[in-house]
Motif scaffolding. Structure first.
Motif, PDB file in Angstrom:
ATOM      1  N   PHE A  98      18.871 -65.837  79.757  1.00  0.00           N
ATOM      2  CA  PHE A  98      20.462 -66.019  80.059  1.00  0.00           C
ATOM      3  C   PHE A  98      20.819 -65.046  80.908  1.00  0.00           C
ATOM      4  O   PHE A  98      22.070 -65.319  81.797  1.00  0.00           O
ATOM      5  CB  PHE A  98      21.034 -65.949  78.656  1.00  0.00           C
ATOM      6  N   MET A  99      20.594 -63.692  80.953  1.00  0.00           N
ATOM      7  CA  MET A  99      20.919 -62.752  81.990  1.00  0.00           C
ATOM      8  C   MET A  99      20.600 -63.070  83.234  1.00  0.00           C
ATOM      9  O   MET A  99      21.544 -63.072  84.060  1.00  0.00           O
ATOM     10  CB  MET A  99      20.252 -61.360  81.709  1.00  0.00           C
ATOM     11  N   PHE A 100      19.469 -63.636  83.571  1.00  0.00           N
ATOM     12  CA  PHE A 100      19.044 -64.052  84.950  1.00  0.00           C
ATOM     13  C   PHE A 100      20.007 -65.120  85.268  1.00  0.00           C
ATOM     14  O   PHE A 100      20.301 -65.310  86.541  1.00  0.00           O
ATOM     15  CB  PHE A 100      17.514 -64.296  85.001  1.00  0.00           C
ATOM     16  N   GLY A 101      20.271 -66.264  84.228  1.00  0.00           N
ATOM     17  CA  GLY A 101      21.225 -67.108  84.751  1.00  0.00           C
ATOM     18  C   GLY A 101      22.390 -66.808  85.029  1.00  0.00           C
ATOM     19  O   GLY A 101      23.244 -67.357  85.922  1.00  0.00           O
ATOM     20  N   ALA A 102      23.064 -65.890  84.244  1.00  0.00           N
ATOM     21  CA  ALA A 102      24.366 -65.197  84.472  1.00  0.00           C
ATOM     22  C   ALA A 102      24.332 -64.459  85.988  1.00  0.00           C
ATOM     23  O   ALA A 102      25.269 -64.466  86.767  1.00  0.00           O
ATOM     24  CB  ALA A 102      24.635 -64.240  83.419  1.00  0.00           C
ATOM     25  N   LEU A 103      23.546 -63.763  86.265  1.00  0.00           N
ATOM     26  CA  LEU A 103      23.302 -62.985  87.543  1.00  0.00           C
ATOM     27  C   LEU A 103      23.226 -63.964  88.677  1.00  0.00           C
ATOM     28  O   LEU A 103      23.842 -63.867  89.777  1.00  0.00           O
ATOM     29  CB  LEU A 103      21.942 -62.073  87.549  1.00  0.00           C
ATOM     30  N   ALA A 104      22.596 -65.020  88.504  1.00  0.00           N
ATOM     31  CA  ALA A 104      22.418 -66.218  89.620  1.00  0.00           C
ATOM     32  C   ALA A 104      23.742 -66.787  89.822  1.00  0.00           C
ATOM     33  O   ALA A 104      24.337 -67.024  90.985  1.00  0.00           O
ATOM     34  CB  ALA A 104      21.351 -67.277  88.970  1.00  0.00           C
ATOM     35  N   PHE A 105      24.605 -66.958  88.781  1.00  0.00           N
ATOM     36  CA  PHE A 105      26.045 -67.509  88.958  1.00  0.00           C
ATOM     37  C   PHE A 105      26.871 -66.683  89.799  1.00  0.00           C
ATOM     38  O   PHE A 105      27.588 -66.825  90.543  1.00  0.00           O
ATOM     39  CB  PHE A 105      26.498 -67.833  87.429  1.00  0.00           C
ATOM     40  N   PHE A 106      26.793 -65.219  89.444  1.00  0.00           N
ATOM     41  CA  PHE A 106      27.564 -64.251  89.881  1.00  0.00           C
ATOM     42  C   PHE A 106      27.105 -63.976  91.383  1.00  0.00           C
ATOM     43  O   PHE A 106      27.713 -63.064  91.983  1.00  0.00           O
ATOM     44  CB  PHE A 106      27.719 -63.008  89.135  1.00  0.00           C
ATOM     45  N   TYR A 107      26.028 -64.565  91.864  1.00  0.00           N
ATOM     46  CA  TYR A 107      25.592 -64.775  93.216  1.00  0.00           C
ATOM     47  C   TYR A 107      26.296 -65.601  94.231  1.00  0.00           C
ATOM     48  O   TYR A 107      26.274 -65.300  95.468  1.00  0.00           O
ATOM     49  CB  TYR A 107      23.986 -64.708  93.348  1.00  0.00           C
ATOM     50  N   LEU A 108      26.847 -66.596  93.469  1.00  0.00           N
ATOM     51  CA  LEU A 108      27.389 -67.694  94.269  1.00  0.00           C
ATOM     52  C   LEU A 108      28.281 -66.945  95.264  1.00  0.00           C
ATOM     53  O   LEU A 108      28.754 -67.581  96.480  1.00  0.00           O
ATOM     54  CB  LEU A 108      27.881 -68.678  93.530  1.00  0.00           C
ATOM     55  N   PRO A 109      29.398 -66.259  94.967  1.00  0.00           N
ATOM     56  CA  PRO A 109      30.368 -65.439  95.924  1.00  0.00           C
ATOM     57  C   PRO A 109      29.850 -64.757  97.063  1.00  0.00           C
ATOM     58  O   PRO A 109      30.255 -64.940  98.017  1.00  0.00           O
ATOM     59  CB  PRO A 109      31.125 -64.680  95.256  1.00  0.00           C
ATOM     60  N   ILE A 110      28.638 -64.341  96.751  1.00  0.00           N
ATOM     61  CA  ILE A 110      27.729 -63.624  97.830  1.00  0.00           C
ATOM     62  C   ILE A 110      27.099 -64.508  98.594  1.00  0.00           C
ATOM     63  O   ILE A 110      27.352 -64.407 100.064  1.00  0.00           O
ATOM     64  CB  ILE A 110      26.648 -62.767  97.327  1.00  0.00           C
ATOM     65  N   TRP A 111      26.493 -65.605  98.290  1.00  0.00           N
ATOM     66  CA  TRP A 111      26.066 -66.658  98.999  1.00  0.00           C
ATOM     67  C   TRP A 111      27.089 -67.351  99.846  1.00  0.00           C
ATOM     68  O   TRP A 111      26.611 -67.616 101.140  1.00  0.00           O
ATOM     69  CB  TRP A 111      25.405 -67.784  98.023  1.00  0.00           C
ATOM     70  N   LYS A 112      28.058 -67.696  99.429  1.00  0.00           N
ATOM     71  CA  LYS A 112      29.236 -68.599  99.948  1.00  0.00           C
ATOM     72  C   LYS A 112      29.919 -67.545 101.393  1.00  0.00           C
ATOM     73  O   LYS A 112      30.310 -68.097 102.410  1.00  0.00           O
ATOM     74  CB  LYS A 112      30.349 -68.659  99.016  1.00  0.00           C
ATOM     75  N   HIS A 113      30.036 -66.104 100.955  1.00  0.00           N
ATOM     76  CA  HIS A 113      30.546 -65.291 102.153  1.00  0.00           C
ATOM     77  C   HIS A 113      29.553 -64.388 102.667  1.00  0.00           C
ATOM     78  O   HIS A 113      29.694 -63.315 102.938  1.00  0.00           O
ATOM     79  CB  HIS A 113      31.690 -64.599 101.360  1.00  0.00           C
ATOM     80  N   MET A 114      28.257 -64.991 102.770  1.00  0.00           N
ATOM     81  CA  MET A 114      27.304 -63.747 103.385  1.00  0.00           C
ATOM     82  C   MET A 114      27.468 -63.440 104.874  1.00  0.00           C
ATOM     83  O   MET A 114      27.195 -62.168 105.060  1.00  0.00           O
ATOM     84  CB  MET A 114      25.930 -64.764 103.443  1.00  0.00           C
TER      85      MET A 114
END
Length: 407
Positions: A98-114
């Protein structure tokens, strides 16, 4: 290290004798959800460069703590040591799928604004970045990120599922399964972490490179994960299930492992400095030149403080055998190191953000918000996961036996 230490009792379900941190799970979960979603939405739909730069510090800090928990879980499975029995459930919860799932979700702003975080996304006329584009390109980096996240989540699931099964069956074959899986997994993780942290962290300064940088961050993550676990366990040394198995030999083992990781952090840190600085190549020496040679910067002060706080003081204190006999003293050392672990990662990451804009080491509001919001998310997930199983494995009585046979 000595052989003994904790208990195989299940965690109590009621009463004042329950560890304090089990009562924090609801509050931490709610605060983590609200703070995390607020920061996520502000960054995903806003995308200010300063905010994103501050977010990177907090994100990378909690990612490497999670990787540290996973590495220590693999270590326990690999060598089946006794000292990790006391802290194993916290490590497992800190790297739960679940922790890795949460971290993947919080990576999305980084992905969008790379393009606002990494200058290699738009290399322009930069010949060096153009040459590196076969490796440093957005599709490859994003695919690798999610692939390695899934790989680490799978490794965590295998280890934790086996541990839970053995709690019920008491079958020794599960221990052997974790040994057979955990040992090669340490090697696989080392390789995966090299690629993962090169993409996520080191490419913030794409003209600079270091072969020891990913290991440096992972060792720091292990040190942070251990300090968090020690702080939680030793703060509840008089509460069950820890009270019936807490002994000087256990606290000595925990202190010795803190000492080992302190030495490893110093080794990787000094090795990188000596190799890069003595090489005197602009592309590599710039990492330290930016943080220390300009007296206008506060980075040199922060760097000097980590030498004291991450190595010299802990090294000196943890040499004391007497100090390591007391849970409250070991807890205080762990909390001290933890403070400087935050400063160390801030020194490494915040100064690397290309669009920070000023020669200023003072944290921005987004440095603080990103760190605290993701920290609440991390603790919310960890505390809710650690409460789903006995705090000490039911199948391993070595710690309780060691205390019973102590003289």
């Amino acid at each position: 290290m000595s052989e003994a230490v904790m208990t195989n009792d299940a965690m109590p379900t009621s009463g004042d004798n329950k560890p304090n941190f089990l009562g924090w799970k609801s509050g931490a979960g709610l605060l983590g959800l609200l703070a995390g979603l607020g920061v996520w939405a502000a960054l995903f739909f806003g995308g200010d460069q300063t905010a994103l730069g501050g977010y990177m510090f907090g994100y990378i800090f909690w990612v490497v703590v999670t990787m540290g928990c996973l590495a220590l879980t693999f270590l326990h499975g690999s060598i089946n040591c006794s000292w990790t029995i006391a802290t194993l459930r916290i490590f497992e919860a800190g790297c739960h799928p679940f922790m890795f799932g949460a971290l993947a979700f919080f990576y999305l702003p980084i992905w969008k604004h790379m393009d606002k975080i990494y200058i290699w996304v738009n290399p322009g006329d930069d010949k060096v970045l153009q040459m590196k584009s076969a490796y440093l390109n957005e599709p490859r980096v994003v695919a690798t990120f999610f692939g390695i996240m899934a790989l680490m989540a799978f490794g965590s699931w295998v280890m934790q599922s086996s541990s839970r099964r053995q709690d019920k069956s008491m079958a020794d074959k599960e221990r052997q399964l974790r040994t057979n899986f955990g040992t090669p997994s340490l090697v696989v993780m080392a390789l995966a972490a090299t690629v993962f942290l090169t993409d996520l962290a080191m490419s913030l300064t794409p003209h600079w490179y270091s072969t020891i940088y990913p290991l440096w961050l992972v060792i720091g993550g292990c040190q942070t994960a251990l300090c968090i676990a020690i702080a939680l366990v030793c703060s509840n040394a008089k509460k069950e299930p820890y009270a019936s198995s807490m002994s000087p030999s256990l606290t000595k083992d925990l202190g010795n492992m803190m000492f080992v990781l302190t030495m490893l952090w110093a080794y990787t840190s000094v090795s990188q400095l000596i190799i890069l600085w003595n090489g005197n190549i602009p592309e590599t020496a710039i990492f330290y030149a930016h943080r220390g040679s300009d007296t206008r910067l506060g980075w040199n002060f922060l760097g000097a403080s980590t030498i004291l706080g991450c190595f010299i003081i802990p090294f000196s204190v943890l040499l004391s055998t007497r100090l390591k006999r007391y849970a409250d003293r070991i807890r205080n050392v762990a909390l001290f190191i933890l403070i400087f672990r935050v400063i160390d990662v801030y020194w490494i990451i915040a100064a690397s953000v290309p669009h920070r804009g000023t020669f200023e080491a003072k944290p921005t509001l987004w440095d603080v918000l990103g760190f605290l919001a993701l920290g609440l998310v991390w603790f919310g997930v960890m505390l809710n996961r650690v409460a789903t199983a006995p705090l000490l494995p039911q199948y391993d009585p070595r710690l309780k036996e060691a205390k019973a046979n102590a003289h």
